[in-house]
Design an enzyme around this catalytic site. Sequence first.
Site, PDB file in Angstrom:
ATOM      1  N   GLN A 165      36.114   1.475   8.338  1.00  0.00           N
ATOM      2  CA  GLN A 165      35.858   2.776   9.032  1.00  0.00           C
ATOM      3  C   GLN A 165      37.634   3.029   9.534  1.00  0.00           C
ATOM      4  O   GLN A 165      37.835   3.454   9.945  1.00  0.00           O
ATOM      5  CB  GLN A 165      35.364   3.228  10.289  1.00  0.00           C
ATOM      6  CG  GLN A 165      34.405   3.453  10.616  1.00  0.00           C
ATOM      7  CD  GLN A 165      33.243   3.980  11.142  1.00  0.00           C
ATOM      8  OE1 GLN A 165      33.753   3.361  12.512  1.00  0.00           O
ATOM      9  NE2 GLN A 165      31.906   4.612  11.270  1.00  0.00           N
ATOM     10  N   HIS A 213      33.948   1.183  14.276  1.00  0.00           N
ATOM     11  CA  HIS A 213      34.317   1.268  15.178  1.00  0.00           C
ATOM     12  C   HIS A 213      35.754   1.084  15.892  1.00  0.00           C
ATOM     13  O   HIS A 213      35.580  -0.472  17.303  1.00  0.00           O
ATOM     14  CB  HIS A 213      33.786   0.828  16.738  1.00  0.00           C
ATOM     15  CG  HIS A 213      32.135   1.202  16.058  1.00  0.00           C
ATOM     16  ND1 HIS A 213      31.103   0.883  17.448  1.00  0.00           N
ATOM     17  CD2 HIS A 213      31.873   2.293  15.877  1.00  0.00           C
ATOM     18  CE1 HIS A 213      29.746   1.808  16.866  1.00  0.00           C
ATOM     19  NE2 HIS A 213      29.853   2.997  15.620  1.00  0.00           N
ATOM     20  N   GLU A 239      30.917  12.117  22.877  1.00  0.00           N
ATOM     21  CA  GLU A 239      31.978  11.864  24.691  1.00  0.00           C
ATOM     22  C   GLU A 239      33.257  13.250  25.386  1.00  0.00           C
ATOM     23  O   GLU A 239      34.457  12.764  24.986  1.00  0.00           O
ATOM     24  CB  GLU A 239      31.981  10.814  26.481  1.00  0.00           C
ATOM     25  CG  GLU A 239      30.188  10.945  26.046  1.00  0.00           C
ATOM     26  CD  GLU A 239      30.649   9.052  27.179  1.00  0.00           C
ATOM     27  OE1 GLU A 239      30.052   8.309  27.454  1.00  0.00           O
ATOM     28  OE2 GLU A 239      31.599   8.951  27.312  1.00  0.00           O
ATOM     29  N   TYR A 292      33.983   3.094  31.672  1.00  0.00           N
ATOM     30  CA  TYR A 292      32.895   4.565  30.960  1.00  0.00           C
ATOM     31  C   TYR A 292      31.449   4.474  30.614  1.00  0.00           C
ATOM     32  O   TYR A 292      31.128   5.464  30.214  1.00  0.00           O
ATOM     33  CB  TYR A 292      33.947   5.137  30.570  1.00  0.00           C
ATOM     34  CG  TYR A 292      35.037   5.551  31.536  1.00  0.00           C
ATOM     35  CD1 TYR A 292      35.100   7.166  31.135  1.00  0.00           C
ATOM     36  CD2 TYR A 292      36.809   4.651  31.252  1.00  0.00           C
ATOM     37  CE1 TYR A 292      36.151   7.243  31.885  1.00  0.00           C
ATOM     38  CE2 TYR A 292      37.588   5.593  32.420  1.00  0.00           C
ATOM     39  CZ  TYR A 292      37.549   6.702  32.112  1.00  0.00           C
ATOM     40  OH  TYR A 292      38.699   7.371  33.311  1.00  0.00           O
ATOM     41  N   TYR A 330      21.238   5.320  16.005  1.00  0.00           N
ATOM     42  CA  TYR A 330      20.941   5.665  14.397  1.00  0.00           C
ATOM     43  C   TYR A 330      19.473   6.067  14.492  1.00  0.00           C
ATOM     44  O   TYR A 330      19.700   7.195  13.197  1.00  0.00           O
ATOM     45  CB  TYR A 330      22.095   5.320  13.756  1.00  0.00           C
ATOM     46  CG  TYR A 330      23.639   5.787  14.327  1.00  0.00           C
ATOM     47  CD1 TYR A 330      24.151   7.177  14.186  1.00  0.00           C
ATOM     48  CD2 TYR A 330      24.115   4.506  14.481  1.00  0.00           C
ATOM     49  CE1 TYR A 330      25.128   7.440  14.611  1.00  0.00           C
ATOM     50  CE2 TYR A 330      25.470   4.813  14.994  1.00  0.00           C
ATOM     51  CZ  TYR A 330      25.747   6.118  15.099  1.00  0.00           C
ATOM     52  OH  TYR A 330      27.422   5.991  15.415  1.00  0.00           O
TER      53      TYR A 330
END
Length: 478
Positions: free
Chosen positions: A189, A256, A347, A357, A368
């Site tokens: 990613q 990520h 979120e 958080y 998943y």
Amino acid sequence: MRILFLFALILPLPGQNLNEFNADSLEKMKVEKLYATLCASCHGKDLSGGLGPSFLDDEWKHGSSIEDITRNIAKGNPDFGMVAFESVLSADKIRSLVIFIQEKNTRALLEGVSYPKPTPGKITKTQHHSYKIETVVKSSRNLKMPWAIAFLPDGNKLLTEKPGELNLVSPSGKLTKIKNTPEVTAVGQGGMMEVAPHPDYKTNGWIYLGYSDGFKDGGTKSMTRYVRGRIKNNRWTDEELIWEADKTFYPTSGVHFGTRIVFKDGHIHFPVGERSGMMLAQDVSHPVGKTYRLKDDGSIPTDNPDFGPKALPGLFTIGHRNPQGLALHPETSQIWSTEHGPRGGDELNLIEPGKNYGWSNTSYGMNYNGSPMRGTVTHREGITQPVRYWVPSIAVCGLDFYSGSTFPNWNNDLFVGGLKHQSVTRIRLNGESITEEEIILKDIGRVRDVAHNPYNGLLYVVLNGPDSVVRLVPTDSE
């Protein structure tokens, strides 16, 4: 129809005999099989009902909060023949069932909803404005996974491409590739991601980049990195480091990275994703899963939150998974963020100094593959709750507050991009409360970025599949 927090509720399963089930076997099941084993005989294989009521009609008689749902699964309801499953199901498994039914319930409700799907040349109507869509950069221009767009005062735009390119886009849509940009490790990613001009770009010329940096060491190791530089004669020059992690922290994971930039009061704010490190997001001595606040030259402010003697310099908040949206409210100067959850649990967060958080101690999602996240709950003491969460996930990406006179009825509204959902959602806030939520664009591609141009007031959308850039032009007077 406005859909915010939709909860399913397991209602009675008449005559269920728990002696038929082995707790160890149930614990190993993925959630789809777990539902089929325990619930389908009464509530239907497709959740549409049978001996028990449907889970797809949004009519719940025994409470709609997560606490209500969990209690009814765990404790049962003897008056209706619903047995207590807590003797054969762990808290994690009960929670995965709740998320599974939330997913199915929400999808069923969405099936009957019509969303604006803009077509070139035609007017698209939304609650407060009508618009036409125009293509700024066509997919035929050799674009490959455009990631972020930013705007310059001379009418040009900056556009990144994930494989490693930074482009200058002329007002006519012509792309000029900037040479000598930082070497990008485009793994998984990661790639060339964020681009943001300094608020005083007109005088100082600084442009900031967020991208994945890496090296080979048995495999490819990589981490999010932030730099700034200038563009002169279509070349990247004057590069200065803003932030990087020590190479010992670089993982082999390709997921990520996070990555967005907000400027506020002479400071730069940015996230670093948790790089699949999960609980590392709670470790203040490890760089991943955090947001940072630095002076705009990369130096460390003296008034940042104190996370203790082991904390890395620059920390602003902790407990993040994969933030890919960051935006500054034009009136309150609050910083808002969107981050990807796992399966469920994307979120929207108000980012405040020193807050935790929650990831991965808290989440509204599951793994998943349908298995529960061990020990993860929705609430814990000391954890900041999201203002909004999405189940199922929409794959949030790109975030911006609108400010301008071109779409005056959208002023101060927040626009949220969705990759998987292929959508742009408009959210109106009153403090920390959502008062309106509307999908203004749907199903023309995976929305990677959404941003308003402060110089002409138009709203731009960066798409993947097809790889292109479009903009929304008002037609209220037509």
